[in-house]
Design a protein around this motif. Structure first.
Motif, PDB file in Angstrom:
ATOM      1  N   ILE A 106      -3.189  -5.867  -2.398  1.00  0.00           N
ATOM      2  CA  ILE A 106      -3.451  -4.432  -2.173  1.00  0.00           C
ATOM      3  C   ILE A 106      -2.755  -3.607  -3.239  1.00  0.00           C
ATOM      4  O   ILE A 106      -3.334  -2.690  -3.837  1.00  0.00           O
ATOM      5  N   GLU A 107      -1.497  -3.939  -3.487  1.00  0.00           N
ATOM      6  CA  GLU A 107      -0.715  -3.204  -4.484  1.00  0.00           C
ATOM      7  C   GLU A 107      -1.343  -3.313  -5.871  1.00  0.00           C
ATOM      8  O   GLU A 107      -1.458  -2.311  -6.592  1.00  0.00           O
ATOM      9  N   ASP A 108      -1.758  -4.516  -6.253  1.00  0.00           N
ATOM     10  CA  ASP A 108      -2.387  -4.705  -7.563  1.00  0.00           C
ATOM     11  C   ASP A 108      -3.539  -3.739  -7.765  1.00  0.00           C
ATOM     12  O   ASP A 108      -3.656  -3.082  -8.816  1.00  0.00           O
ATOM     13  N   ALA A 109      -4.408  -3.658  -6.775  1.00  0.00           N
ATOM     14  CA  ALA A 109      -5.617  -2.840  -6.914  1.00  0.00           C
ATOM     15  C   ALA A 109      -5.312  -1.343  -6.864  1.00  0.00           C
ATOM     16  O   ALA A 109      -5.865  -0.567  -7.646  1.00  0.00           O
ATOM     17  N   LEU A 110      -4.425  -0.928  -5.970  1.00  0.00           N
ATOM     18  CA  LEU A 110      -4.147   0.499  -5.823  1.00  0.00           C
ATOM     19  C   LEU A 110      -3.364   1.057  -7.004  1.00  0.00           C
ATOM     20  O   LEU A 110      -3.656   2.156  -7.500  1.00  0.00           O
ATOM     21  N   LEU A 111      -2.364   0.312  -7.469  1.00  0.00           N
ATOM     22  CA  LEU A 111      -1.576   0.812  -8.591  1.00  0.00           C
ATOM     23  C   LEU A 111      -2.397   0.880  -9.869  1.00  0.00           C
ATOM     24  O   LEU A 111      -2.188   1.750 -10.714  1.00  0.00           O
ATOM     25  N   LYS A 112      -3.326  -0.038  -9.998  1.00  0.00           N
ATOM     26  CA  LYS A 112      -4.207  -0.008 -11.169  1.00  0.00           C
ATOM     27  C   LYS A 112      -4.991   1.296 -11.229  1.00  0.00           C
ATOM     28  O   LYS A 112      -5.301   1.809 -12.306  1.00  0.00           O
ATOM     29  N   GLU A 113      -5.304   1.838 -10.071  1.00  0.00           N
ATOM     30  CA  GLU A 113      -6.065   3.091  -9.993  1.00  0.00           C
ATOM     31  C   GLU A 113      -5.154   4.309  -9.880  1.00  0.00           C
ATOM     32  O   GLU A 113      -5.648   5.429  -9.702  1.00  0.00           O
ATOM     33  N   GLY A 114      -3.852   4.088  -9.942  1.00  0.00           N
ATOM     34  CA  GLY A 114      -2.918   5.212  -9.901  1.00  0.00           C
ATOM     35  C   GLY A 114      -2.730   5.806  -8.524  1.00  0.00           C
ATOM     36  O   GLY A 114      -2.368   6.977  -8.392  1.00  0.00           O
ATOM     37  N   LEU A 115      -2.952   5.024  -7.471  1.00  0.00           N
ATOM     38  CA  LEU A 115      -2.783   5.529  -6.119  1.00  0.00           C
ATOM     39  C   LEU A 115      -1.426   5.126  -5.555  1.00  0.00           C
ATOM     40  O   LEU A 115      -0.909   4.052  -5.865  1.00  0.00           O
ATOM     41  N   PHE A 116      -0.888   5.995  -4.732  1.00  0.00           N
ATOM     42  CA  PHE A 116       0.352   5.723  -4.019  1.00  0.00           C
ATOM     43  C   PHE A 116      -0.001   5.159  -2.644  1.00  0.00           C
ATOM     44  O   PHE A 116      -1.032   5.514  -2.073  1.00  0.00           O
ATOM     45  N   TYR A 117       0.823   4.273  -2.113  1.00  0.00           N
ATOM     46  CA  TYR A 117       0.570   3.771  -0.764  1.00  0.00           C
ATOM     47  C   TYR A 117       1.887   3.595  -0.024  1.00  0.00           C
ATOM     48  O   TYR A 117       2.946   3.464  -0.619  1.00  0.00           O
ATOM     49  N   PHE A 118       1.808   3.653   1.291  1.00  0.00           N
ATOM     50  CA  PHE A 118       2.984   3.330   2.090  1.00  0.00           C
ATOM     51  C   PHE A 118       2.583   2.402   3.223  1.00  0.00           C
ATOM     52  O   PHE A 118       1.440   2.390   3.663  1.00  0.00           O
ATOM     53  N   VAL A 119       3.564   1.602   3.661  1.00  0.00           N
ATOM     54  CA  VAL A 119       3.317   0.536   4.627  1.00  0.00           C
ATOM     55  C   VAL A 119       4.059   0.823   5.916  1.00  0.00           C
ATOM     56  O   VAL A 119       5.217   1.237   5.898  1.00  0.00           O
ATOM     57  N   ALA A 120       3.387   0.602   7.043  1.00  0.00           N
ATOM     58  CA  ALA A 120       4.021   0.721   8.351  1.00  0.00           C
ATOM     59  C   ALA A 120       3.870  -0.606   9.085  1.00  0.00           C
ATOM     60  O   ALA A 120       2.772  -1.157   9.175  1.00  0.00           O
ATOM     61  N   SER A 121       4.967  -1.117   9.599  1.00  0.00           N
ATOM     62  CA  SER A 121       4.981  -2.386  10.338  1.00  0.00           C
ATOM     63  C   SER A 121       5.131  -2.087  11.822  1.00  0.00           C
ATOM     64  O   SER A 121       6.116  -1.480  12.238  1.00  0.00           O
ATOM     65  N   HIS A 122       4.148  -2.520  12.626  1.00  0.00           N
ATOM     66  CA  HIS A 122       4.137  -2.137  14.043  1.00  0.00           C
ATOM     67  C   HIS A 122       4.702  -3.199  14.988  1.00  0.00           C
ATOM     68  O   HIS A 122       4.952  -2.926  16.158  1.00  0.00           O
ATOM     69  N   ARG A 123       4.896  -4.427  14.511  1.00  0.00           N
ATOM     70  CA  ARG A 123       5.479  -5.502  15.323  1.00  0.00           C
ATOM     71  C   ARG A 123       4.741  -5.707  16.645  1.00  0.00           C
ATOM     72  O   ARG A 123       5.327  -6.137  17.639  1.00  0.00           O
ATOM     73  N   HIS A 124       3.468  -5.314  16.690  1.00  0.00           N
ATOM     74  CA  HIS A 124       2.605  -5.491  17.856  1.00  0.00           C
ATOM     75  C   HIS A 124       3.016  -4.638  19.045  1.00  0.00           C
ATOM     76  O   HIS A 124       2.604  -4.913  20.175  1.00  0.00           O
ATOM     77  N   HIS A 125       3.818  -3.611  18.805  1.00  0.00           N
ATOM     78  CA  HIS A 125       4.174  -2.699  19.884  1.00  0.00           C
ATOM     79  C   HIS A 125       3.018  -1.734  20.123  1.00  0.00           C
ATOM     80  O   HIS A 125       2.573  -1.037  19.201  1.00  0.00           O
ATOM     81  N   GLU A 126       2.548  -1.664  21.355  1.00  0.00           N
ATOM     82  CA  GLU A 126       1.364  -0.867  21.674  1.00  0.00           C
ATOM     83  C   GLU A 126       1.536   0.593  21.286  1.00  0.00           C
ATOM     84  O   GLU A 126       0.606   1.228  20.780  1.00  0.00           O
ATOM     85  N   GLU A 127       2.727   1.145  21.533  1.00  0.00           N
ATOM     86  CA  GLU A 127       2.923   2.563  21.239  1.00  0.00           C
ATOM     87  C   GLU A 127       2.848   2.837  19.732  1.00  0.00           C
ATOM     88  O   GLU A 127       2.359   3.892  19.300  1.00  0.00           O
ATOM     89  N   LEU A 128       3.312   1.871  18.924  1.00  0.00           N
ATOM     90  CA  LEU A 128       3.246   2.056  17.472  1.00  0.00           C
ATOM     91  C   LEU A 128       1.825   1.855  16.959  1.00  0.00           C
ATOM     92  O   LEU A 128       1.397   2.539  16.029  1.00  0.00           O
ATOM     93  N   LEU A 129       1.088   0.919  17.566  1.00  0.00           N
ATOM     94  CA  LEU A 129      -0.313   0.717  17.183  1.00  0.00           C
ATOM     95  C   LEU A 129      -1.126   1.978  17.415  1.00  0.00           C
ATOM     96  O   LEU A 129      -2.074   2.271  16.676  1.00  0.00           O
ATOM     97  N   ALA A 130      -0.763   2.731  18.440  1.00  0.00           N
ATOM     98  CA  ALA A 130      -1.470   3.979  18.723  1.00  0.00           C
ATOM     99  C   ALA A 130      -0.964   5.127  17.848  1.00  0.00           C
ATOM    100  O   ALA A 130      -1.741   5.978  17.406  1.00  0.00           O
ATOM    101  N   GLU A 131       0.347   5.127  17.584  1.00  0.00           N
ATOM    102  CA  GLU A 131       0.956   6.268  16.911  1.00  0.00           C
ATOM    103  C   GLU A 131       0.820   6.232  15.393  1.00  0.00           C
ATOM    104  O   GLU A 131       0.592   7.267  14.749  1.00  0.00           O
ATOM    105  N   TYR A 132       0.963   5.065  14.768  1.00  0.00           N
ATOM    106  CA  TYR A 132       0.997   5.002  13.311  1.00  0.00           C
ATOM    107  C   TYR A 132      -0.272   5.524  12.640  1.00  0.00           C
ATOM    108  O   TYR A 132      -0.183   6.255  11.637  1.00  0.00           O
ATOM    109  N   PRO A 133      -1.471   5.173  13.109  1.00  0.00           N
ATOM    110  CA  PRO A 133      -2.662   5.758  12.464  1.00  0.00           C
ATOM    111  C   PRO A 133      -2.662   7.287  12.518  1.00  0.00           C
ATOM    112  O   PRO A 133      -3.029   7.945  11.539  1.00  0.00           O
TER     113      PRO A 133
END
Length: 357
Positions: A106-133
């Motif tokens: 993912i990083e290879d492709a996005l950085l090539k196009e000059g895009l910034f990205y950030f990652v969120a790890s939800h650890r399968h917690h239901e509340e985070l799966l709903a909240e992070y998006p």
């Protein structure tokens, strides 16, 4: 004023300071510096240290970016095109394995196009799966990549899933051909004479678990391999490392039902299985052969080196990122709801041999 590249970089373009209303592209800045677009993007987006980019190179990039107003023009471009050039990535966890390999692509492709990205790890917690998006959308991401993570139908930005298996009209999914993967592994064990094969299924929350198990059952039936319920066990712990496989194999051994091979859900659980077998006084592969899945970095260096189904994880990440960019830009190449299928390879190493029975 015209600034020239360092001596020895004859192919670098000359670049003049932009006038008001004009912007400099990443491609132009990279050409001026005689550096790749990904290198320039990594420096500007704060990824230089992670990629061990020399301090002198970092300084050159930052000075040129400041001189030509690159960062200011990125903001102007965002306002003009009504885009933030930012992508959100959802993963179950970040460890040395599946997610890391996909993220690399993912990083290879996005950085090539000059895009910034950030990652969120939800650890399968239901509340985070709903909240992070929702949090990602509130931060105006242009799109989301969901890695082994189920997304709601209600997400209002383009979404690409890696190993999603939850097809809906708003997303595109990048998936492995699990039938082919199961055939490669089971045919290998069958040719080695293994009749009683133990299966370690993935955790219930993994998107791949049900699809992979369905494929294994279908292929086993075609090959005439009997699946014994008493030799089938499921990973329970949410941990990403080898311990869930270690626990599962201990339970298999405690049942005192003979088997000559294990086909495990992923490489981490296969390594855990090998540890449990060794603790029980069994040798791999002399007494029990073990097959993993994924071919992550440590698979080749485990002891013994792991025979495994190789998923093209980095390629899957690259495909997901370029596909998402296409959706964001509206290139029309793939419609939401499409599935992109990738194919596995089988890597034979030292953890499998002929059945002792």
């Amino acid at each position: 004023m015209t600034k020239k590249a360092n001596p020895g970089h004859a192919h670098a373009e000359k670049l003049t300071r932009p006038v008001a209303g004009k912007s400099i592209a990443l491609k132009e800045l990279s050409a001026y510096l005689s550096l790749s677009q990904s290198t320039v993007s990594r420096v500007i987006n704060g990824g230089a240290k992670a990629h061990r980019i020399a301090e002198a190179t970092q300084q050159r990039v930052l000075e040129a970016a400041a001189s030509f107003g690159y960062e200011a023009n990125v903001i102007a471009r965002s306002l003009r095109q009504k885009r933030t050039f930012t992508v959100g990535v959802l993963v179950p966890e970040i460890s040395e394995g599946y997610s890391t390999a996909v993220l690399s692509g993912i990083e290879d492709a996005l950085l090539k196009e000059g895009l910034f990205y950030f990652v969120a790890s939800h650890r399968h917690h239901e509340e985070l799966l709903a909240e992070y998006p929702r949090l990602m959308i509130s931060r105006a991401v242009d799109g989301i990549i969901a890695v082994d993570t189920k997304m709601s139908e209600e997400v209002r930005v383009p979404v690409v899933a890696v190993s999603g298996h939850w097809h809906n009209q708003n997303s595109i999914s990048v998936e492995l051909d699990h039938i082919q993967a199961a055939h490669l592994a089971l045919e290998h064990l069958q040719k080695l004479g293994h009749q009683r094969i133990a299966f370690i299924k993935g955790q219930s929350f993994s998107s791949d678990t049900s699809r992979r198990w369905k494929a294994i059952r279908e292929v086993a039936k075609k090959l005439g391999i009997e699946i014994h319920p008493e030799l089938t066990i499921q990973l329970v712990s949410p941990d990403a490392g080898p311990e869930p496989g270690h626990q599962a194999t201990q339970e298999l051994l405690a049942r005192r039902i003979p088997f000559s091979a294990i086909f495990s859900f992923n490489d981490a659980s296969a390594v855990g299985a090998i540890t449990a077998l060794r603790e029980a006084g069994l040798q791999v592969p002399r007494d029990v052969s073990v097959v993993g899945f994924d071919d992550v970095l440590f698979a080749a260096s485990s002891h013994p080196a792991l025979t495994t189904v190789r998923q093209p994880l980095r390629q899957m990440g690259q495909i997901a990122a370029t596909t998402l960019l296409g959706l964001i830009q509206g290139d029309g190449k793939l419609a939401p709801g499409s599935v992109i299928t990738v194919h596995p390879e089988f890597v034979i190493r030292k953890s499998t041999t002929r059945s002792p029975h």
